[in-house]
Design an enzyme around this catalytic site. Structure first.
Site, PDB file in Angstrom:
ATOM      1  N   ASN A  13       0.887  -1.169   0.000  1.00  0.00           N
ATOM      2  CA  ASN A  13       0.000   0.000   0.000  1.00  0.00           C
ATOM      3  C   ASN A  13       0.919   1.211   0.000  1.00  0.00           C
ATOM      4  O   ASN A  13       1.510   1.542   1.017  1.00  0.00           O
ATOM      5  CB  ASN A  13      -0.890  -0.009   1.250  1.00  0.00           C
ATOM      6  N   LYS A  15       0.280   4.307  -0.334  1.00  0.00           N
ATOM      7  CA  LYS A  15      -0.280   5.539   0.257  1.00  0.00           C
ATOM      8  C   LYS A  15      -0.006   6.716  -0.683  1.00  0.00           C
ATOM      9  O   LYS A  15      -0.025   6.540  -1.883  1.00  0.00           O
ATOM     10  CB  LYS A  15       0.292   5.784   1.659  1.00  0.00           C
ATOM     11  N   HIS A  98      -9.266   1.633   4.656  1.00  0.00           N
ATOM     12  CA  HIS A  98      -7.987   1.778   5.354  1.00  0.00           C
ATOM     13  C   HIS A  98      -8.173   2.742   6.530  1.00  0.00           C
ATOM     14  O   HIS A  98      -8.929   3.710   6.427  1.00  0.00           O
ATOM     15  CB  HIS A  98      -6.918   2.301   4.391  1.00  0.00           C
ATOM     16  N   GLU A 100      -6.468   5.072   7.596  1.00  0.00           N
ATOM     17  CA  GLU A 100      -6.187   6.491   7.287  1.00  0.00           C
ATOM     18  C   GLU A 100      -7.399   7.141   6.607  1.00  0.00           C
ATOM     19  O   GLU A 100      -7.668   8.318   6.806  1.00  0.00           O
ATOM     20  CB  GLU A 100      -4.923   6.594   6.412  1.00  0.00           C
ATOM     21  N   GLU A 170      -5.608  -4.773  10.419  1.00  0.00           N
ATOM     22  CA  GLU A 170      -4.597  -3.744  10.622  1.00  0.00           C
ATOM     23  C   GLU A 170      -4.875  -2.987  11.928  1.00  0.00           C
ATOM     24  O   GLU A 170      -5.659  -2.027  11.935  1.00  0.00           O
ATOM     25  CB  GLU A 170      -4.618  -2.758   9.460  1.00  0.00           C
ATOM     26  N   GLY A 176       2.307   2.342  10.507  1.00  0.00           N
ATOM     27  CA  GLY A 176       3.256   3.438  10.314  1.00  0.00           C
ATOM     28  C   GLY A 176       3.937   3.876  11.602  1.00  0.00           C
ATOM     29  O   GLY A 176       4.590   4.917  11.646  1.00  0.00           O
ATOM     30  N   SER A 216       3.238  -2.219  10.209  1.00  0.00           N
ATOM     31  CA  SER A 216       4.694  -2.266  10.395  1.00  0.00           C
ATOM     32  C   SER A 216       5.294  -3.641  10.097  1.00  0.00           C
ATOM     33  O   SER A 216       6.300  -4.025  10.709  1.00  0.00           O
ATOM     34  CB  SER A 216       5.085  -1.777  11.792  1.00  0.00           C
TER      35      SER A 216
HETATM   36  C1  PEP Z   1      -0.672   0.171   5.744  1.00  0.00           C
HETATM   37  O1  PEP Z   1      -0.596   1.297   5.281  1.00  0.00           O
HETATM   38  O2  PEP Z   1      -1.630  -0.548   5.451  1.00  0.00           O
HETATM   39  C2  PEP Z   1       0.393  -0.286   6.638  1.00  0.00           C
HETATM   40  C3  PEP Z   1       0.290  -1.458   7.199  1.00  0.00           C
HETATM   41  O3  PEP Z   1       1.441   0.576   6.828  1.00  0.00           O
HETATM   42  P1  PEP Z   1       2.854   0.227   7.557  1.00  0.00           P
HETATM   43  O4  PEP Z   1       3.305  -1.096   7.007  1.00  0.00           O
HETATM   44  O5  PEP Z   1       3.761   1.349   7.167  1.00  0.00           O
HETATM   45  O6  PEP Z   1       2.567   0.153   9.007  1.00  0.00           O
END
Ligand code: PEP
Length: 255
Positions: A13, A15, A98, A100, A170, A176, A216
Site C-alpha cells: 500500500n 499511500k 484503510h 487512514e 490492521e 506506520g 509495520s
Molecule cells: C498500511 O498502510 O496498510 C500499513 C500497514 O502501513 P505500515 O506497514 O507502514 O505500518
C-alpha cells in the site's frame, strides 16, 4: 484448517508516495525481485500511478490495485474515482476502509460497505481493512470492534463475493508506527476474523478467505508473522516502498 489451501497475498500500500516516474522506477526493481514468488503479489498505488504501474507490470506476476474507489457509477462526486474507471484501466484490486481513510477522511463502515459492494459488482477484488484503535485494545473491546466492522463492512456481500474479498487486519496502533503486533496478537485477531466469517457464512467459506495482517510488517518480522496459521499474507505500507524489503516479505510468504 490447512493453510496451504488458501492463497497467500502480499500487497503493498504505497499511500501518497511516488510520482509516476518514481513508480516506474520502483516497479522496475520489484518485478524481477519477485518473479519466482509462490504467492500473489500486488502493488496498490496512487491513482495517478495506475497507468504506468499497469504498463510496467504487464505480463508479470505483479498485480495492480488502487487505494480506494467510490460506490457510484458516475456523477457529481468531484475528486472521486469509480470502479468502472479502474476496471477499464486493468486494475484488479482495491484497498477499502484503510484506517487512514477512516481517520482523516471520515469514512464509515457504511461507506466502506457501499464501496465494497460496488467494487465486487464491478469485478474488482477488495482488500477490506479492519482494526482496533489502541484505546479500544486497552479497553479490551478488540473483538467487539472487529466483529462490528466485519459485519457492517460485509453487509449484503454474498458468499460468492466474499470469496473474492481479502480481509486485512490492521491494528491502527501498529500502522506506520514501527510498533508491530506480536505474531500471537496477529494470529489471535486473524483467527477471530475467521470465526466471525464462519458464523456469517460457513466454515468452508471462512477457511477459503485470505486474511492478511498489516501494521509495520517488514523484512525482519515477516517470517514470524506469516508463520501463523490464520495469517495468510500482509498489507505492507512503508516496507513496500523499498524493493529489497518488499521482495524479502514476498519471499517469506512463498515458503
Ligand atoms: C498500511 O498502510 O496498510 C500499513 C500497514 O502501513 P505500515 O506497514 O507502514 O505500518
Amino acid at each position: 484448517m490447512d493453510k496451504t489451501k488458501r492463497k497467500a497475498v502480499i500487497a503493498g500500500n504505497w499511500k501518497m508516495n511516488k510520482t509516476p516516474s518514481e513508480a516506474k522506477e520502483l516497479l522496475t526493481a520489484i518485478v524481477p525481485a519477485v518473479k519466482d514468488a509462490d504467492c500473489e503479489v500486488i502493488a496498490c498505488v496512487p491513482y495517478v500511478d495506475l497507468s504506468v504501474a499497469i504498463e510496467t507490470t504487464k505480463g508479470t506476476n505483479v498485480k495492480i490495485g488502487a487505494e480506494n474507489c467510490h460506490w457510484a457509477e458516475k456523477g457529481a462526486f468531484t475528486g472521486e474515482i469509480s470502479t468502472g474507471m479502474l476496471k477499464e484501466m486493468g486494475v484488479e484490486y482495491v484497498v477499502l476502509g484503510h484506517s487512514e481513510r477512516r481517520q482523516y477522511f471520515g469514512e464509515t463502515d457504511e461507506t466502506v460497505n457501499k464501496r465494497t459492494k460496488a467494487a465486487l459488482a464491478a469485478g474488482l477484488k477488495p482488500i477490506v481493512c479492519v482494526g482496533e484503535l489502541l484505546w479500544e485494545r486497552e479497553c479490551d473491546i478488540t473483538e467487539e470492534v472487529i466483529a462490528r466492522q466485519i459485519k457492517l463492512d460485509l453487509f449484503d456481500v454474498t458468499e460468492e463475493e466474499v470469496l473474492n474479498t481479502i480481509i486485512a487486519y490492521e491494528p491502527v496502533w501498529a500502522i506506520g508506527t514501527g510498533k508491530t503486533a506480536t505474531a500471537e496478537q496477529a494470529e489471535e485477531v486473524c483467527g477471530f476474523i475467521r470465526s466471525t466469517l464462519a458464523k456469517l457464512y460457513s466454515q468452508d467459506v471462512a477457511d477459503a478467505v485470505t486474511i492478511q495482517y498489516g501494521g509495520s510488517m517488514n523484512d525482519c518480522n515477516a517470517d514470524e508473522l506469516l508463520s501463523k496459521k490464520d495469517v495468510d499474507g500482509g498489507l505492507i505500507g512503508g516496507a513496500s516502498l523499498v524493493a529489497e524489503k518488499f521482495a524479502a516479505i514476498v519471499k517469506a510468504a512463498s515458503k
